[in-house]
Design an enzyme around this catalytic site. Sequence first.
Site, short mmCIF file in Angstrom:
data_model
loop_
_atom_site.label_atom_id
_atom_site.label_comp_id
_atom_site.label_asym_id
_atom_site.label_seq_id
_atom_site.Cartn_x
_atom_site.Cartn_y
_atom_site.Cartn_z
CB VAL A 51 -37.46 35.64 48.25
CG1 VAL A 51 -37.61 34.25 47.63
CG2 VAL A 51 -38.81 36.20 48.65
CG ASP A 92 -35.95 19.04 41.31
OD1 ASP A 92 -35.21 19.99 40.94
OD2 ASP A 92 -35.80 17.87 40.91
CG ASN A 149 -27.53 31.01 46.18
OD1 ASN A 149 -26.35 31.32 46.04
ND2 ASN A 149 -27.90 29.81 46.61
CE1 TYR A 166 -22.77 27.23 37.17
CE2 TYR A 166 -20.51 27.84 36.65
CZ TYR A 166 -21.60 27.89 37.50
OH TYR A 166 -21.52 28.60 38.67
CE LYS A 212 -24.42 30.35 37.77
NZ LYS A 212 -25.24 30.85 38.86
CB VAL A 262 -17.33 30.04 47.14
CG1 VAL A 262 -17.76 30.07 48.59
CG2 VAL A 262 -17.26 31.44 46.57
CB SER A 292 -20.09 25.30 48.08
OG SER A 292 -20.02 25.05 46.70
N1 NAP Z 1 -19.30 27.44 44.90
C1 NAP Z 1 -18.66 28.09 43.95
O1 NAP Z 1 -17.45 27.94 43.75
C2 NAP Z 1 -19.42 29.08 43.09
C3 NAP Z 1 -18.68 29.94 42.27
C4 NAP Z 1 -19.35 30.86 41.48
C5 NAP Z 1 -20.73 30.91 41.51
N2 NAP Z 1 -21.43 30.05 42.30
C6 NAP Z 1 -22.90 30.13 42.27
O2 NAP Z 1 -23.39 30.30 43.59
C7 NAP Z 1 -24.68 29.68 43.71
C8 NAP Z 1 -24.70 28.77 44.92
O3 NAP Z 1 -23.70 27.78 44.77
P1 NAP Z 1 -23.20 26.86 45.97
O4 NAP Z 1 -21.79 26.55 45.69
O5 NAP Z 1 -23.58 27.44 47.25
O6 NAP Z 1 -24.07 25.53 45.70
P2 NAP Z 1 -24.45 24.35 46.70
O7 NAP Z 1 -23.62 24.37 47.92
O8 NAP Z 1 -24.45 23.13 45.85
O9 NAP Z 1 -25.95 24.71 47.12
C9 NAP Z 1 -26.95 24.74 46.16
C10 NAP Z 1 -28.28 25.07 46.79
O10 NAP Z 1 -29.27 25.07 45.75
C11 NAP Z 1 -30.26 24.08 46.03
N3 NAP Z 1 -30.64 23.42 44.79
C12 NAP Z 1 -29.84 22.78 43.92
N4 NAP Z 1 -30.56 22.27 42.92
C13 NAP Z 1 -31.84 22.59 43.17
C14 NAP Z 1 -33.06 22.33 42.50
N5 NAP Z 1 -33.09 21.62 41.38
N6 NAP Z 1 -34.20 22.81 43.02
C15 NAP Z 1 -34.19 23.52 44.17
N7 NAP Z 1 -33.07 23.79 44.86
C16 NAP Z 1 -31.91 23.32 44.37
C17 NAP Z 1 -29.60 23.10 46.97
O11 NAP Z 1 -30.61 22.43 47.68
P3 NAP Z 1 -30.35 21.01 48.43
O12 NAP Z 1 -29.45 21.35 49.58
O13 NAP Z 1 -31.66 20.58 48.89
O14 NAP Z 1 -29.70 20.15 47.42
C18 NAP Z 1 -28.73 24.03 47.81
O15 NAP Z 1 -29.51 24.67 48.79
C19 NAP Z 1 -24.92 28.98 42.37
O16 NAP Z 1 -25.72 29.80 41.55
C20 NAP Z 1 -23.54 28.86 41.77
O17 NAP Z 1 -23.57 28.80 40.38
C21 NAP Z 1 -20.81 29.14 43.11
#
Ligand code: NAP
Length: 343
Positions: A66, A120, A147, A220, A224, A253, A255
């Site tokens: 999952v 959501d 995630n 945030y 975390k 990362v 994104s």
């Molecule tokens: N990117 C970084 O630099 C970074 C660094 C450290 C940790 N992280 C952690 O890694 C994880 C993933 O981050 P990411 O950068 O991959 O984020 P992302 O690209 O923004 O993707 C977020 C994902 O979560 C979904 N999502 C967001 N809000 C939601 C909601 N309210 N209900 C259901 N689904 C929801 C989004 O769906 P939709 O596509 O439909 O919007 C998307 O699939 C997070 O926990 C983040 O804190 C990221």
Amino acid sequence: MSFIDEIQSVAGTCKSVNILLWCVFGFGVLKLTTLILRTLAMLFDLFILPSVNYAKYGAGKGNYCVVTGASDGIGKEYARQMAQRGFNLVLISRTLSKLESIKTQFEGQYKIKVEVLAMDVAADDSSNYEQIKQLCQNLPITVLINNVGQSHSIPVPFLETQEDELRNIITINNTATLLITQIIAPIIRDTVKDKKSSRGLILTMGSFGGLIPTPLLATYSGSKAFLQNWSTALAGELSGDKIDVELVLSYLVTSAMSKIRKTSMMIPNPKQFVASTLKSVGRRCGSQERYATVTPFWSHAIYEFVIDETFGVYSKIVNTINHSFHKSIRIRALKKAARKAKK
Ligand SMILES: NC(=O)c1ccc[n+]([C@@H]2O[C@H](COP(=O)([O-])OP(=O)(O)OC[C@H]3O[C@@H](n4cnc5c(N)ncnc54)[C@H](OP(=O)(O)O)[C@@H]3O)[C@@H](O)[C@H]2O)c1
């Protein structure tokens, strides 16, 4: 005092100084040895040990993984790389169209089954959790990847943080993660008991934002940091059930969330980041001092290691540097927003 007494007193002092010097020396040797051992352990984890074998988590035997937040960024890449390892998938995210296109693509490409659920999780609606339960309760699930996450739209002083942003961060990062784990963990435990897999796995995405208290991302950062203690406590509780629970720490990362598009030595793309994570599950890499925690990407790992071994994540100097870094990001973000508004 006679001459003999004086000599005896000097000799006594010398003896105490000698003992003190030996203690300091012994302590130094102990510190150096642990530093060398920790450095070697990190280097082994990062560069020498082979990838973890997912057969122990039931890969390729019809078991499910999952993934939350699976329609984009890091979550989508977790889904892809678990599919490549032969897991069927349950993908939970906000946008149904994105989930359906991933389902079509992965089922064709990897010959696996994919179930999708669009919701959501910020809504904190009990019917969401009921839907997850209905879909998952009869599936042989062995892996959960927590995630889904949200950060602030731009760095913002805590006192100016909008109430809805604050509530969404806590609801998505914490409440949803906990409630989804309460539904899925017992299913993993039963699948392992039924011997469909020898172990289960729960990964949760932490962040350097939680590792290091981060001014201007205070909510945030707190959310975390909460996951760190929750996940590590859960690791203790579920180890008897043969479920490995691990917090994954990451610096930036590329994104949608980070709003960074260009990779660099310090900033991998989701594919590189997830590959390093799945290779290293069960090892600590840069998080040598933390049980059930992994900092898998090599440059992030070395960065954390150096901070841990020098100033420490809670030091004033690290806090000050972090504050000015995020202040400059805020200034740039505000300027960009002003330019957009003018247009
Ligand atoms: N990117 C970084 O630099 C970074 C660094 C450290 C940790 N992280 C952690 O890694 C994880 C993933 O981050 P990411 O950068 O991959 O984020 P992302 O690209 O923004 O993707 C977020 C994902 O979560 C979904 N999502 C967001 N809000 C939601 C909601 N309210 N209900 C259901 N689904 C929801 C989004 O769906 P939709 O596509 O439909 O919007 C998307 O699939 C997070 O926990 C983040 O804190 C990221």
